[in-house]
Motif scaffolding. Structure first.
Motif, PDB file in Angstrom:
ATOM      1  N   PHE A  87       7.757   9.364  -6.734  1.00 34.17           N
ATOM      2  CA  PHE A  87       7.050  10.487  -6.127  1.00 34.17           C
ATOM      3  C   PHE A  87       6.820  11.527  -7.219  1.00 34.17           C
ATOM      4  N   ARG A  90       0.775  -3.766  -5.238  1.00 33.78           N
ATOM      5  CA  ARG A  90       1.465  -2.541  -5.674  1.00 33.78           C
ATOM      6  C   ARG A  90       0.962  -2.105  -7.049  1.00 33.78           C
ATOM      7  N   ARG A 131       2.931  10.038  -6.134  1.00 33.37           N
ATOM      8  CA  ARG A 131       2.247   8.779  -6.412  1.00 33.37           C
ATOM      9  C   ARG A 131       0.740   8.910  -6.352  1.00 33.37           C
ATOM     10  N   HIS A 137       0.838  -1.210   0.000  1.00 37.31           N
ATOM     11  CA  HIS A 137       0.000   0.000   0.000  1.00 37.31           C
ATOM     12  C   HIS A 137       0.867   1.253   0.000  1.00 37.31           C
ATOM     13  N   ARG A 166      13.878  -8.469  -2.244  1.00 38.54           N
ATOM     14  CA  ARG A 166      13.140  -7.347  -1.628  1.00 38.54           C
ATOM     15  C   ARG A 166      11.763  -7.861  -1.244  1.00 38.54           C
ATOM     16  N   GLN A 218      -0.279  14.334  -3.695  1.00 36.82           N
ATOM     17  CA  GLN A 218       1.181  14.530  -3.626  1.00 36.82           C
ATOM     18  C   GLN A 218       1.663  15.438  -4.759  1.00 36.82           C
TER      19      GLN A 218
HETATM   20  P1  ADP Z   1       8.325   0.584  -7.068  1.00 37.88           P
HETATM   21  O1  ADP Z   1       8.274   1.804  -7.896  1.00 37.88           O
HETATM   22  O2  ADP Z   1       9.201  -0.482  -7.659  1.00 37.88           O
HETATM   23  O3  ADP Z   1       6.971   0.075  -6.629  1.00 37.88           O
HETATM   24  P2  ADP Z   1       9.378   2.058  -4.763  1.00 37.88           P
HETATM   25  O4  ADP Z   1      10.722   1.708  -4.271  1.00 37.88           O
HETATM   26  O5  ADP Z   1       9.201   3.358  -5.471  1.00 37.88           O
HETATM   27  O6  ADP Z   1       8.995   0.830  -5.687  1.00 37.88           O
HETATM   28  O7  ADP Z   1       8.313   2.022  -3.565  1.00 37.88           O
HETATM   29  C1  ADP Z   1       8.198   0.934  -2.689  1.00 37.88           C
HETATM   30  C2  ADP Z   1       7.051   1.176  -1.709  1.00 37.88           C
HETATM   31  O8  ADP Z   1       7.295   2.343  -0.903  1.00 37.88           O
HETATM   32  C3  ADP Z   1       5.685   1.437  -2.342  1.00 37.88           C
HETATM   33  O9  ADP Z   1       5.015   0.229  -2.676  1.00 37.88           O
HETATM   34  C4  ADP Z   1       4.977   2.223  -1.235  1.00 37.88           C
HETATM   35  O10 ADP Z   1       4.537   1.379  -0.203  1.00 37.88           O
HETATM   36  C5  ADP Z   1       6.093   3.078  -0.665  1.00 37.88           C
HETATM   37  N1  ADP Z   1       6.195   4.400  -1.345  1.00 37.88           N
HETATM   38  C6  ADP Z   1       7.240   4.833  -2.104  1.00 37.88           C
HETATM   39  N2  ADP Z   1       7.023   6.077  -2.558  1.00 37.88           N
HETATM   40  C7  ADP Z   1       5.795   6.445  -2.107  1.00 37.88           C
HETATM   41  C8  ADP Z   1       4.987   7.616  -2.263  1.00 37.88           C
HETATM   42  N3  ADP Z   1       5.381   8.653  -3.007  1.00 37.88           N
HETATM   43  N4  ADP Z   1       3.774   7.637  -1.633  1.00 37.88           N
HETATM   44  C9  ADP Z   1       3.352   6.615  -0.891  1.00 37.88           C
HETATM   45  N5  ADP Z   1       4.048   5.471  -0.720  1.00 37.88           N
HETATM   46  C10 ADP Z   1       5.266   5.379  -1.311  1.00 37.88           C
END
Ligand code: ADP
Length: 190
Positions: free
Chosen positions: A86, A144, A88, A57, A133, A92
């Protein structure tokens, strides 16, 4: 120049961001990396977000906005920011626009990497085997991807309305995708 690398999980945002950092002296602002660092450090915030990330989430907006805000001076002191993961969701994105405006900056370009779901699943399954991971396990990955389509994809019209969106085919090799991103950046005024 401030750039957003946009796309579903597994589309290659992090890989391409790291190359742009090396080539252009920009700073990669990956909220995923920052959150994983907080978890690894065992901070109170890390403890709060760990189960949320493990479930696939989104973490609360205030947390990721705070992380980005902390790093803005660093990005401003260099060639600009590459936002990776970001914003997302639309809330935001609105906060980011306001934050940049207040600091005399703006988002110049949003590069969306398009990759189909079957390919994403294949890549993440590979990465899970190689790197382990936890949120790359197939069940969490589906959550996701669901969060991406429900909450993140609505940002496409948001940036399209601002005439900032460029779609790049993310299905090719790393080098081919890099070339396509460079071509999109060439259209930007220096
Ligand atoms: P990916 O793009 O491969 O899904 P990320 O490393 O960007 O992986 O993000 C991993 C997790 O971190 C997301 O599934 C979420 O839970 C959290 N996350 C990362 N960036 C955000 C964001 N901008 N807003 C909310 N949750 C975030």
């Amino acid at each position: 120049m401030n750039l957003i690398l946009f796309g579903p999980p597994g589309s290659g945002k992090g890989t391409q961001a790291k190359r742009l950092v090396a080539d252009r002296g920009m700073v990669q602002l990956s909220t995923g990396d920052m959150l994983r660092a907080a978890i690894a450090a065992g901070s109170p915030m890390g403890k709060q977000v760990e189960p949320i990330i493990a479930a696939g989430h989104l973490v609360p907006d205030a947390i990721v906005v705070g992380l980005i805000e902390e790093r803005m001076p660093e990005a401003e002191a260099t060639g600009g920011a590459i936002f990776d993961g970001f914003p997302r969701n639309v809330a935001q994105a609105e906060v980011l626009d306001a934050m940049l405006e207040a600091r005399g900056g703006r988002i110049d370009l949003v590069v969306c990497l398009t990759v189909d779901d079957g390919e994403l699943l294949g890549r993440i399954t590979e990465r899970f085997k190689e790197q382990g991971r936890p949120d790359d396990n197939p069940e969490t990955f589906k959550a996701r991807l669901g969060a991406y389509y429900a909450q993140t994809a609505p940002l496409l019209p948001y940036y399209e309305d601002q005439a900032k969106l460029v779609k790049v085919d993310g299905m090719g090799s790393i080098a081919e995708v890099a070339k396509a991103i460079d071509a999109a950046l060439e259209t930007m005024p220096a």
